[in-house]
Scaffold this motif. Sequence first.
Motif, short mmCIF file in Angstrom:
data_model
loop_
_atom_site.label_atom_id
_atom_site.label_comp_id
_atom_site.label_asym_id
_atom_site.label_seq_id
_atom_site.Cartn_x
_atom_site.Cartn_y
_atom_site.Cartn_z
N ALA A 173 -4.69 -9.07 -0.59
CA ALA A 173 -3.44 -8.07 -0.50
C ALA A 173 -3.04 -9.84 1.08
N GLY A 174 -2.18 -9.49 1.47
CA GLY A 174 -1.51 -10.52 2.24
C GLY A 174 -1.43 -9.88 3.63
N LYS A 175 -0.50 -10.20 4.83
CA LYS A 175 -0.78 -9.23 6.46
C LYS A 175 -0.64 -8.01 6.19
N ASP A 176 0.85 -8.26 5.19
CA ASP A 176 1.16 -6.37 4.70
C ASP A 176 0.59 -5.53 4.55
N GLU A 177 -0.97 -5.78 4.25
CA GLU A 177 -1.72 -4.55 3.13
C GLU A 177 -1.41 -4.64 2.11
N GLN A 178 -0.44 -5.31 0.70
CA GLN A 178 0.08 -5.12 -0.19
C GLN A 178 -0.07 -6.77 -0.98
N ILE A 179 -0.53 -6.04 -2.67
CA ILE A 179 -0.16 -6.90 -3.59
C ILE A 179 0.76 -7.44 -4.34
N SER A 180 1.18 -8.38 -5.09
CA SER A 180 2.52 -8.59 -6.01
C SER A 180 1.65 -8.13 -7.06
N MET A 207 2.59 -2.78 -14.77
CA MET A 207 2.60 -1.80 -13.83
C MET A 207 2.37 -1.46 -12.77
N VAL A 208 2.94 -3.30 -11.62
CA VAL A 208 3.05 -2.90 -10.93
C VAL A 208 4.77 -1.91 -10.26
N ALA A 209 5.84 -1.99 -11.27
CA ALA A 209 7.03 -1.66 -11.42
C ALA A 209 6.46 0.11 -11.33
N THR A 213 7.10 2.63 -6.37
CA THR A 213 7.62 3.71 -5.93
C THR A 213 9.26 3.85 -5.15
N ASP A 214 8.75 2.60 -3.60
CA ASP A 214 9.84 2.26 -2.56
C ASP A 214 10.34 0.65 -3.02
N ARG A 215 10.26 0.27 -3.90
CA ARG A 215 11.06 -1.11 -5.14
C ARG A 215 10.80 -2.27 -4.31
N SER A 216 9.65 -2.77 -3.68
CA SER A 216 9.18 -3.32 -2.70
C SER A 216 8.74 -4.62 -3.46
N GLY A 217 8.10 -4.49 -5.06
CA GLY A 217 7.33 -5.36 -6.04
C GLY A 217 6.39 -5.44 -5.13
N LYS A 218 5.77 -4.80 -5.04
CA LYS A 218 4.25 -4.58 -4.53
C LYS A 218 3.76 -3.57 -4.05
N LEU A 219 2.41 -3.54 -4.16
CA LEU A 219 1.63 -1.89 -3.79
C LEU A 219 0.09 -2.17 -2.80
N ASN A 220 1.14 -0.79 -2.23
CA ASN A 220 -0.33 -0.63 -1.36
C ASN A 220 -1.64 -0.63 -1.78
N PHE A 221 -2.37 0.25 -1.14
CA PHE A 221 -4.27 0.14 -1.61
C PHE A 221 -3.78 1.79 -2.21
N HIS A 222 -3.28 2.74 -1.43
CA HIS A 222 -3.28 3.75 -2.79
C HIS A 222 -2.38 4.25 -3.58
N GLU A 223 -1.60 3.02 -3.95
CA GLU A 223 -0.50 3.01 -5.31
C GLU A 223 -1.54 1.86 -5.73
N PHE A 224 -2.33 0.83 -5.92
CA PHE A 224 -3.09 0.24 -6.31
C PHE A 224 -4.23 1.06 -7.29
N TYR A 225 -5.09 2.13 -6.31
CA TYR A 225 -6.06 2.63 -6.66
C TYR A 225 -5.19 4.08 -7.74
N GLU A 226 -4.31 4.43 -6.91
CA GLU A 226 -4.29 5.66 -8.66
C GLU A 226 -3.95 4.46 -10.03
#
Length: 323
Positions: A173-180, A207-209, A213-226
């Motif tokens: 993950a980057g500094k924003d703690e999200q992944i593309s 999978m990312v799409a 949920t917020d259309r950022s093009g990325k996933l936080n850890f909660h979204e990734f783990y789900e």
Amino acid sequence: MVHGLPKPLAEGYLTIEIFQKNPQYLLSINVPEKNKTYRILIGLMQKNRRIHNLPELPLGFVVYRLINSAQIGERLSQDFLTSRKPIYARHLETTKQITGHIDLSNGNYCIIPFTEDTKSSCDFLLRIYSEVEFNVEEYDEEIGMISNDKNLSITYNTASPDNAIKEVFKNFAGKDEQISWVELKKILDLLLTREKQEFSKEVCRSMVAMMDTDRSGKLNFHEFYELWEKIGKWRGVFRTNDLNLTNTISGPELREALKAANIKVNNRILNMLILRYGNENGELEMEDFLHCCIKLAAMIQLYESGSYRKEKADDWIIDTVYS
């Protein structure tokens, strides 16, 4: 005259579990003269065999009488088919088209076509002619997500415990703690190294799409783990429904696999899924199945939300393209 949409035709007339999955058609006759019988002509024709240089398959069909309203509202069950005898059976014949005549009175009936071999399938056209007015409709599944989670109670082995997954996520993950989708692919390839499972960039984008949920093009850890849990469950569903242990699932297996993944589709959609995600033999591999589940879940949830009805054309296109 009624035309049946092309669809897989499993046999199993002697194998009830498979036979029950065949297309079922409700034929209803309701005319003023209650005690009179009427001649009905039923025709079943194979389609597209010559185009693909395939031999004709043996075809047959049976007709059941439906007594009560409970039998009319849903597909005939295995219990019904094992406890009742058909009132008419058109025995197997290897020809392009078969026909059968039957005298029927007012009431409701179910027509079920079949082939000889449980491993064979074909496209077909159903025609019905009668001297009186009648109605025909196909018994089929309603499209949607199954709300309860009991069908997904399948055990599966994840490659790493929760803490290890968190560490892997942080490393990518980057500094924003999200992944593309790029980082997602690297994480999944790493976590599933032992199983030699790699995902294409298109599947990772989907999978990312699905989880974004917020259309950022990325996933936080909660979204990734789900997402990780969904992948594990869907992989377990695939293995459970790979009955022949070929690392693929066929058309009939796909319907049951989707049900186990809490997704209901009708025959029309099932055929399109096989064309879209299947190989030349109509079989789906693991990644194909996961991609199929991702797209279906996203589109059904979008449709059921009803939001598309309020959207402008460009908003709807964005939703469908990004899903």
